[in-house]
Design an enzyme around this catalytic site. Structure first.
Site, short mmCIF file in Angstrom:
data_model
loop_
_atom_site.label_atom_id
_atom_site.label_comp_id
_atom_site.label_asym_id
_atom_site.label_seq_id
_atom_site.Cartn_x
_atom_site.Cartn_y
_atom_site.Cartn_z
N PRO A 78 0.79 -1.22 0.00
CA PRO A 78 0.00 0.00 0.00
C PRO A 78 0.83 1.28 0.00
O PRO A 78 1.88 1.35 0.62
CB PRO A 78 -0.81 -0.11 1.31
CG PRO A 78 -0.09 -1.09 2.14
CD PRO A 78 0.55 -2.05 1.20
N ASN A 79 0.30 2.25 -0.73
CA ASN A 79 0.84 3.62 -0.82
C ASN A 79 2.12 3.72 -1.65
O ASN A 79 2.60 4.82 -1.91
CB ASN A 79 1.06 4.24 0.57
CG ASN A 79 -0.23 4.36 1.34
OD1 ASN A 79 -1.19 4.92 0.82
ND2 ASN A 79 -0.28 3.82 2.54
N ARG B 189 4.74 11.13 -2.56
CA ARG B 189 4.54 10.78 -1.16
C ARG B 189 5.80 11.06 -0.33
O ARG B 189 6.85 10.45 -0.58
CB ARG B 189 4.24 9.29 -1.10
CG ARG B 189 4.17 8.72 0.27
CD ARG B 189 4.17 7.20 0.22
NE ARG B 189 3.93 6.69 1.55
CZ ARG B 189 4.23 5.46 1.93
NH1 ARG B 189 4.76 4.61 1.08
NH2 ARG B 189 4.00 5.08 3.17
N TYR C 177 10.85 8.95 1.06
CA TYR C 177 10.76 7.89 0.04
C TYR C 177 11.41 8.26 -1.29
O TYR C 177 11.47 7.42 -2.19
CB TYR C 177 9.28 7.52 -0.18
CG TYR C 177 8.65 6.91 1.05
CD1 TYR C 177 9.00 5.62 1.46
CD2 TYR C 177 7.75 7.63 1.83
CE1 TYR C 177 8.45 5.06 2.61
CE2 TYR C 177 7.19 7.08 2.98
CZ TYR C 177 7.54 5.80 3.36
OH TYR C 177 7.00 5.24 4.49
N ASN D 243 8.06 -5.46 -0.95
CA ASN D 243 7.94 -4.33 -0.04
C ASN D 243 6.47 -4.27 0.32
O ASN D 243 5.66 -3.78 -0.46
CB ASN D 243 8.41 -3.03 -0.68
CG ASN D 243 8.34 -1.87 0.31
OD1 ASN D 243 7.79 -2.01 1.39
ND2 ASN D 243 8.90 -0.73 -0.08
N ALA E 298 3.16 -0.73 4.79
CA ALA E 298 2.73 -0.78 6.20
C ALA E 298 2.28 -2.17 6.62
O ALA E 298 2.32 -2.50 7.82
CB ALA E 298 1.60 0.23 6.42
N GLU F 157 12.83 -9.16 1.67
CA GLU F 157 12.01 -8.02 2.12
C GLU F 157 12.79 -6.73 1.85
O GLU F 157 13.96 -6.63 2.22
CB GLU F 157 11.76 -8.20 3.63
CG GLU F 157 11.02 -7.07 4.29
CD GLU F 157 10.90 -7.29 5.80
OE1 GLU F 157 11.12 -8.43 6.29
OE2 GLU F 157 10.60 -6.31 6.50
N HIS G 280 12.74 -2.37 1.94
CA HIS G 280 12.13 -1.09 2.33
C HIS G 280 12.98 0.02 1.76
O HIS G 280 14.22 -0.04 1.85
CB HIS G 280 12.06 -0.94 3.85
CG HIS G 280 11.26 -2.02 4.48
ND1 HIS G 280 9.89 -2.08 4.36
CD2 HIS G 280 11.64 -3.12 5.17
CE1 HIS G 280 9.46 -3.18 4.97
NE2 HIS G 280 10.50 -3.83 5.46
N ARG H 91 13.24 5.15 12.12
CA ARG H 91 11.94 5.79 12.15
C ARG H 91 11.14 5.38 13.40
O ARG H 91 11.73 4.92 14.37
CB ARG H 91 11.20 5.47 10.85
CG ARG H 91 12.00 5.95 9.62
CD ARG H 91 11.28 5.67 8.32
NE ARG H 91 9.99 6.37 8.26
CZ ARG H 91 9.03 6.08 7.38
NH1 ARG H 91 9.22 5.13 6.50
NH2 ARG H 91 7.91 6.78 7.39
C1 DHK Z 1 7.06 1.69 3.06
C2 DHK Z 1 5.94 2.00 3.74
O1 DHK Z 1 4.82 2.30 3.10
C3 DHK Z 1 5.93 2.07 5.21
O2 DHK Z 1 4.67 1.77 5.75
C4 DHK Z 1 7.00 1.21 5.83
C5 DHK Z 1 8.29 1.20 3.72
C6 DHK Z 1 8.34 1.49 5.19
C7 DHK Z 1 9.52 1.63 2.95
O3 DHK Z 1 10.43 2.22 3.52
O4 DHK Z 1 9.59 1.32 1.76
O5 DHK Z 1 7.05 1.43 7.21
#
Ligand code: DHK
Length: 144
Positions: A11-12, A19, A24, A76, A79, A100, A102, A109
């Site tokens: 998500p996101n 974002r 990011y 990835n 959340a 995994e 990120h 964080r």
């Molecule tokens: C991406 C997200 O959307 C967060 O919810 C994670 C992760 C971290 C990232 O760093 O890619 O906590």
């Protein structure tokens, strides 16, 4: 036979580029996917990419990987990393090795980002390297 790798974005991550760029970065998900696809072509490998904002859709895609010759998963889970027993169980159910990833260094964080439901099952975990983390994971998957 060509290797087949599945890259999953949670998500996101569809909002990368707009974002919280301080966390990011400025690359979009399309930029990241294009680079991964280029790398797959260089290795003559097959790569599928899937993004969803929905936990169940990610579970469905992981389950489907049993039947499409996926040999390695790069995930990835966004959340859901910190909340989803369902995604953990799906990865365990299919038994496909996974890395995994990120983009951010989750350990720098908020404390709720320090726990992952996936890490102890993963071949490896990469955090904090931005898009280069996906690339490193993909190179590993292609080389092993
Ligand atoms: C991406 C997200 O959307 C967060 O919810 C994670 C992760 C971290 C990232 O760093 O890619 O906590």
């Amino acid at each position: 036979m060509a290797k087949h790798i599945l890259v999953l974005h949670g998500p996101n991550l569809n909002m990368l580029g707009v974002r919280e760029p301080g966390i990011y970065g400025h690359q979009t998900l399309a930029d990241i996917d294009a680079r991964l696809s280029q790398l797959c072509d260089e290795y003559d490998a097959g790569c599928s990419v899937f993004q969803s904002n929905h936990e169940g859709e990610l579970v469905d895609r992981i389950q489907a990987a049993r039947h499409d010759e996926t040999e390695f998963i790069i995930i990835n889970a966004g959340a859901y990393t910190h909340t989803s027993i369902a995604i953990r169980d799906a990865l365990a159910a299919v038994g496909i090795p996974f890395i995994e990833v990120h983009l951010s260094n989750v350990y720098k964080r908020e404390p709720f980002r320090h726990h992952s439901y996936l890490s102890d099952q993963a071949v490896g975990v990469i955090a904090g390297l931005g898009p280069a983390g996906y690339e490193a994971a993909l190179r590993y998957a292609l080389d092993h």
